[in-house]
Design an enzyme around this catalytic site. Structure first.
Site, mmCIF file in Angstrom:
data_model
loop_
_atom_site.group_PDB
_atom_site.id
_atom_site.type_symbol
_atom_site.label_atom_id
_atom_site.label_comp_id
_atom_site.label_asym_id
_atom_site.label_seq_id
_atom_site.Cartn_x
_atom_site.Cartn_y
_atom_site.Cartn_z
ATOM 1 N N TYR A 232 1.073 13.241 -1.309
ATOM 2 C CA TYR A 232 1.337 11.794 -1.332
ATOM 3 C C TYR A 232 1.893 11.327 0.006
ATOM 4 O O TYR A 232 1.458 10.293 0.544
ATOM 5 C CB TYR A 232 2.328 11.490 -2.458
ATOM 6 C CG TYR A 232 2.749 10.041 -2.549
ATOM 7 C CD1 TYR A 232 1.892 9.079 -3.083
ATOM 8 C CD2 TYR A 232 4.008 9.634 -2.101
ATOM 9 C CE1 TYR A 232 2.281 7.753 -3.172
ATOM 10 C CE2 TYR A 232 4.405 8.304 -2.194
ATOM 11 C CZ TYR A 232 3.539 7.376 -2.725
ATOM 12 O OH TYR A 232 3.926 6.063 -2.810
ATOM 13 N N SER B 285 4.748 3.912 2.457
ATOM 14 C CA SER B 285 5.929 4.466 1.794
ATOM 15 C C SER B 285 6.860 5.094 2.814
ATOM 16 O O SER B 285 6.422 5.542 3.886
ATOM 17 C CB SER B 285 5.513 5.526 0.772
ATOM 18 O OG SER B 285 6.631 6.238 0.276
#
Length: 252
Positions: free
Chosen positions: A158, A144
């Site tokens: 995350y 990501s």
């Protein structure tokens, strides 16, 4: 443009969003698909139907990618059906929830790392013997933009997990070359998926979109195209690369 005729491709987390689009893209290119679902098996079945409608053979496997026993059972099903694996896309992952560090509890931190990082390790290890049977094995890990920019509000766990995925990708890339298995990664930016519908407010989405030079959020198909490229011979000299697919939001 790309041909994966008779190649066997396993996309974890392919019920919806990026994973589903990647599965369909490989199906259009002639691959045989292993579609995976866990919490949303009905959606995974819809992906299977879409893949088969494109003329591709598909196997549905279900299970929790944080549990080695579930993973082993899925790998055994793949082996029984196809006898090998050519491309593994480690896409399964989620934010779980947004939480500032002072509110982030131990169990949530571990859960986020299990789903996003440990799953990549366990799935790759379990599937390795099948990938070794391929003439040109390929692993693509979905990380990501958060791995580089720390993520949006409440996404520290995350972002940290995805940073670990990027590092794991580079480590695996070095280690698995001896088996003629190339490992690369994709770091999506802001993509229109159920992920943001669940974890991002419209205000946050508007703020992030305003930072994208291309002027729009991405689509799952934007990421699927990168996956096809990384799994193809067109990228044969790319090893341990993390492709930043974010519309210019983050530039190297």
């Amino acid at each position: 443009m790309y041909s994966f005729t008779d190649k066997v491709v396993w996309v974890t987390g392919s019920s919806t969003g990026i994973g589903s689009s990647i599965a369909k893209a490989f199906a259009e290119a002639g691959a045989k698909l292993v579609v995976h679902g866990n919490s949303n098996v009905d959606a995974a079945k819809e992906t299977v139907n879409a893949v088969q409608a494109l003329g591709a053979e598909a196997l549905l496997v279900t299970g929790d990618v944080t549990k080695p026993l579930h993973i082993q059972e899925m790998v055994e099903q793949i082996n029984a059906r196809f006898g090998r694996l050519d491309v593994l896309v480690n896409n399964a992952g989620t934010m779980v929830k947004r939480s500032k560090i002072e509110d982030l509890d131990h169990d949530t931190w571990n859960n986020i790392f299990d789903i996003n990082v440990s799953s990549v390790f366990h799935v790759t290890k379990a599937a390795l013997h099948l990938l070794k049977k391929s003439a040109n094995g390929n692993i693509i890990n979905i990380t990501s933009i958060a791995a580089r920019n720390g993520g949006g509000g409440g996404a520290v766990a995350y972002a940290s997990a995805k940073g670990a995925v990027s590092t794991l990708t580079r480590g695996l890339a070095k280690e698995l070359l001896e088996y003629n298995i190339r490992v690369n990664g994709i770091a999506p930016g802001v993509i229109e998926t159920p992920f943001h519908e669940r974890y991002s407010s419209q205000e946050l989405l508007d703020k992030m979109t305003a930072q994208i030079p291309l002027g729009r959020t991405g689509t799952p198909d934007d990421i699927a195209g990168v996956a096809l490229f990384l799994a193809s011979d067109y990228s044969s000299y790319l090893v341990g690369e993390i492709v930043e697919a974010n519309g210019g939001m983050l530039m190297d």
